[in-house]
Design a protein around this motif. Structure first.
Motif, mmCIF file in Angstrom:
data_model
loop_
_atom_site.group_PDB
_atom_site.id
_atom_site.type_symbol
_atom_site.label_atom_id
_atom_site.label_comp_id
_atom_site.label_asym_id
_atom_site.label_seq_id
_atom_site.Cartn_x
_atom_site.Cartn_y
_atom_site.Cartn_z
ATOM 1 N N VAL A 93 7.344 -7.541 0.031
ATOM 2 C CA VAL A 93 6.530 -6.314 0.051
ATOM 3 C C VAL A 93 6.728 -5.479 1.330
ATOM 4 C CG1 VAL A 93 4.445 -7.576 0.723
ATOM 5 C CG2 VAL A 93 4.211 -5.370 -0.297
ATOM 6 N N ILE A 94 6.740 -6.089 2.509
ATOM 7 C CA ILE A 94 6.833 -5.271 3.733
ATOM 8 C C ILE A 94 8.174 -4.530 3.826
ATOM 9 C CG2 ILE A 94 6.884 -5.294 6.274
ATOM 10 C CD1 ILE A 94 4.622 -7.268 6.241
ATOM 11 N N PRO A 95 9.325 -5.237 3.772
ATOM 12 C CA PRO A 95 10.585 -4.482 3.879
ATOM 13 C C PRO A 95 10.772 -3.468 2.747
ATOM 14 C CG PRO A 95 10.994 -6.805 3.355
ATOM 15 C CD PRO A 95 9.562 -6.691 3.734
ATOM 16 N N ALA A 96 10.331 -3.800 1.532
ATOM 17 C CA ALA A 96 10.493 -2.851 0.416
ATOM 18 C C ALA A 96 9.669 -1.582 0.678
ATOM 19 C CB ALA A 96 10.061 -3.500 -0.893
ATOM 20 N N PHE A 123 5.057 9.047 -1.205
ATOM 21 C CA PHE A 123 5.180 7.603 -0.981
ATOM 22 C C PHE A 123 4.200 6.922 -1.927
ATOM 23 C CE2 PHE A 123 3.755 3.950 1.952
ATOM 24 C CZ PHE A 123 4.735 3.077 1.455
ATOM 25 N N VAL A 124 4.731 6.252 -2.960
ATOM 26 C CA VAL A 124 3.871 5.624 -3.961
ATOM 27 C C VAL A 124 3.992 4.097 -3.838
ATOM 28 C CG1 VAL A 124 3.310 5.438 -6.416
ATOM 29 C CG2 VAL A 124 4.265 7.581 -5.505
ATOM 30 N N VAL A 125 2.841 3.455 -3.673
ATOM 31 C CA VAL A 125 2.805 1.999 -3.536
ATOM 32 C C VAL A 125 2.375 1.396 -4.878
ATOM 33 C CG1 VAL A 125 1.750 0.068 -2.281
ATOM 34 C CG2 VAL A 125 2.160 2.249 -1.112
ATOM 35 N N GLY A 126 3.172 0.438 -5.397
ATOM 36 C CA GLY A 126 2.855 -0.171 -6.692
ATOM 37 C C GLY A 126 1.607 -1.034 -6.615
ATOM 38 N N GLY A 127 0.707 -0.934 -7.612
ATOM 39 C CA GLY A 127 -0.509 -1.758 -7.648
ATOM 40 C C GLY A 127 -1.691 -1.062 -6.985
ATOM 41 N N SER A 128 -2.824 -1.782 -6.960
ATOM 42 C CA SER A 128 -4.074 -1.164 -6.480
ATOM 43 C C SER A 128 -4.181 -1.147 -4.952
ATOM 44 C CB SER A 128 -5.258 -1.967 -7.038
ATOM 45 O OG SER A 128 -5.270 -3.255 -6.430
ATOM 46 N N GLY A 129 -3.369 -1.955 -4.289
ATOM 47 C CA GLY A 129 -3.482 -2.058 -2.822
ATOM 48 C C GLY A 129 -4.499 -3.094 -2.390
ATOM 49 N N LYS A 130 -5.177 -3.727 -3.372
ATOM 50 C CA LYS A 130 -6.280 -4.642 -3.013
ATOM 51 C C LYS A 130 -5.855 -6.083 -2.697
ATOM 52 C CE LYS A 130 -9.812 -2.048 -5.374
ATOM 53 N NZ LYS A 130 -10.265 -1.744 -6.717
ATOM 54 N N SER A 134 -4.888 -6.668 3.352
ATOM 55 C CA SER A 134 -4.708 -6.116 2.010
ATOM 56 C C SER A 134 -3.403 -5.319 1.987
ATOM 57 C CB SER A 134 -5.884 -5.216 1.629
ATOM 58 O OG SER A 134 -5.836 -4.045 2.412
ATOM 59 N N VAL A 135 -2.836 -5.156 0.792
ATOM 60 C CA VAL A 135 -1.606 -4.354 0.667
ATOM 61 C C VAL A 135 -1.885 -2.934 1.180
ATOM 62 C CG1 VAL A 135 0.073 -3.412 -0.978
ATOM 63 C CG2 VAL A 135 -0.685 -5.791 -1.191
ATOM 64 N N LYS A 136 -3.114 -2.432 0.987
ATOM 65 C CA LYS A 136 -3.437 -1.092 1.493
ATOM 66 C C LYS A 136 -3.371 -1.040 3.020
ATOM 67 C CE LYS A 136 -6.610 2.773 1.394
ATOM 68 N NZ LYS A 136 -6.378 3.080 2.783
ATOM 69 N N GLU A 137 -3.934 -2.066 3.656
ATOM 70 C CA GLU A 137 -3.861 -2.098 5.133
ATOM 71 C C GLU A 137 -2.411 -2.137 5.609
ATOM 72 O OE1 GLU A 137 -7.758 -4.480 6.740
ATOM 73 O OE2 GLU A 137 -6.409 -5.593 5.442
ATOM 74 N N GLU A 192 4.038 11.791 6.939
ATOM 75 C CA GLU A 192 2.854 12.652 6.844
ATOM 76 C C GLU A 192 2.693 13.288 5.473
ATOM 77 O OE1 GLU A 192 3.538 15.187 10.206
ATOM 78 O OE2 GLU A 192 2.539 13.778 11.583
ATOM 79 N N GLY A 193 3.514 12.856 4.509
ATOM 80 C CA GLY A 193 3.473 13.460 3.167
ATOM 81 C C GLY A 193 2.411 12.844 2.286
ATOM 82 N N GLN A 194 2.580 13.058 0.969
ATOM 83 C CA GLN A 194 1.613 12.574 -0.012
ATOM 84 C C GLN A 194 1.770 11.063 -0.217
ATOM 85 O OE1 GLN A 194 2.043 14.764 -3.676
ATOM 86 N NE2 GLN A 194 0.741 13.274 -4.720
ATOM 87 N N TYR A 195 0.633 10.349 -0.205
ATOM 88 C CA TYR A 195 0.676 8.881 -0.222
ATOM 89 C C TYR A 195 -0.371 8.356 -1.197
ATOM 90 C CZ TYR A 195 -0.992 4.446 2.033
ATOM 91 O OH TYR A 195 -1.455 3.191 2.307
ATOM 92 N N SER A 196 0.057 7.545 -2.192
ATOM 93 C CA SER A 196 -0.903 7.077 -3.199
ATOM 94 C C SER A 196 -0.540 5.685 -3.730
ATOM 95 C CB SER A 196 -0.938 8.061 -4.371
ATOM 96 O OG SER A 196 0.346 8.102 -4.961
ATOM 97 N N PHE A 197 -1.459 5.133 -4.530
ATOM 98 C CA PHE A 197 -1.239 3.820 -5.154
ATOM 99 C C PHE A 197 -1.110 4.007 -6.655
ATOM 100 C CE2 PHE A 197 -2.951 3.000 -1.092
ATOM 101 C CZ PHE A 197 -2.368 1.802 -0.692
ATOM 102 N N ASP A 198 -0.169 3.284 -7.265
ATOM 103 C CA ASP A 198 0.009 3.352 -8.710
ATOM 104 C C ASP A 198 -0.644 2.116 -9.322
ATOM 105 O OD1 ASP A 198 0.799 3.387 -11.289
ATOM 106 O OD2 ASP A 198 2.958 3.350 -10.908
#
Ligand code: NDP
Length: 321
Positions: free
Chosen positions: A187-190, A205-212, A251-254, A266-272
């Protein structure tokens, strides 16, 4: 005079040991000792699946000590697709290393297992007593059984021949020289790679999953210090989990927040959240490690991450991507 050979010396953990041993002051706790030679070998020097190449390696360097990191490693997809190859290659590599160490009277071998080989159905936190208490996760059973056998072999070599063969069990590792492949990396290097590309290309920047989900990581330079300590101070066949403490689960979000900061995105950042989260947490206890070492100061996560991101940016062209 100690001659230490590190197999898998070209990989993430091998490079970290090389860094620590060469940068800490000579004669210090984790630095090179005046009577030590350290040799770091990759697969181009010897294919350890081959007994003859393994024998030649031992005869060339005459190691008194071995840190054995070499392994066929890979992401979930490759582990699932090539179960027999992961089982057989790793059995061959480990058996060649241990048996040649026995025939060449190598004083000590410290091998590397992984917390991902523990039983799938287990009461958390993981600790050293639970390694064989149930089958591993179906997705990596080839790799996991081959690695578990190292612990079995260590005990058998000790009982039958009195060999000093021991094992460490790291949790997920990150650091310079990691595998930064977008699909197959941890997860970190990816995420570092994806965030780096999002910044470079001006894309979200889209992170897979809820981040929880919660995860535990050890910085490769800290892990290297633990390996060096074990090689010099620990002679017990009971393996030792090498990890930060359970309180340092993140957490993955942290983790993603820290990556955004370290990359300077500094762009758009979200969780999928439509993507799978995997297991919510799978903590491991580092109680035994801390008791044995009498405490250990881990590098703060953000500092370790900054160092890793800096390494990745500076080595983008040659890093494993
Ligand atoms: P890398 O993928 O970074 O490195 C693997 C190393 O093994 C390389 O040096 C590679 O050599 C060598 N190798 C592979 N096949 C052979 C072979 N047939 N003959 C000789 N050498 C070979 O791995 P890591 O540094 O991440 O992992 C090192 C060890 O730590 C492994 O045993 C792994 O199971 C374990 N581990 C890793 C974790 C992680 O998060 N990364 C977590 C827990 C345990 P070359 O590159 O020259 O081909």
């Amino acid at each position: 005079m100690a001659s230490v050979v590190v197999t898998g010396g070209t990989g993430l953990i091998g490079k970290a040991i090389e860094h620590v041993i060469n940068t800490e002051p000579v004669g210090s706790k984790f630095g090179k000792l005046p009577d030590e030679t350290w040799i770091f070998v990759g697969s181009s020097e010897a294919d350890l699946r081959d007994p003859e190449e393994t024998r030649k390696l031992y005869e060339k360097y005459k190691p008194t000590h071995i840190i054995h990191l070499a392994a066929l490693v890979g992401g979930v997809y490759r582990n699932m697709k090539y179960k027999l190859t992961f089982l057989r290659d790793n059995i061959l590599i480990n058996d060649n290393i241990l048996h040649t160490a026995y025939t060449h009277k190598t004083a000590k071998v410290l091998s590397c297992l992984s917390t991902c080989i523990f039983p799938d159905d287990v009461v958390y936190p993981l600790d050293e007593t639970k390694l064989h208490s149930g089958p591993p996760h179906e997705s990596n059973f080839g790799y996991a059984h081959a690695k578990r056998l190292v612990d079995v072999q260590n005990r058998a070599y000790k009982e039958e021949f009195g060999c000093n063969f021991i094992a460490a069990i790291p949790t997920s590792v990150f650091g310079p020289h990691d595998n930064y492949d977008l699909e197959n990396a941890h997860v970190i290097p990816a995420l570092v790679h994806r965030c780096y590309l999002a910044k470079k290309n001006g894309t979200p920047f889209v992170v897979g999953g809820s981040g929880k989900p919660l995860r535990q990581f050890i910085f490769s330079y800290d892990l290297a210090r633990c390996f060096i300590w074990m090689l010099r101070n620990h002679d017990d066949v009971e393996p030792v989990i090498l990890s930060v403490s359970e309180e340092e689960e993140m957490s993955v979000k942290e983790i993603a927040d820290a990556i955004v900061k370290a990359v300077g995105f500094e762009g758009q950042y979200s969780f999928d959240a439509t993507r799978s989260d995997g297991q919510f947490r799978k903590p491991a206890s580092n109680k035994r490690l801390l008791e044995l070492m009498g405490g250990f100061e881990f590098t703060p996560f953000e500092e370790a991450l900054d160092l890793s991101v800096k390494w990745f940016s500076e080595n983008y062209e040659t890093a494993r991507t």
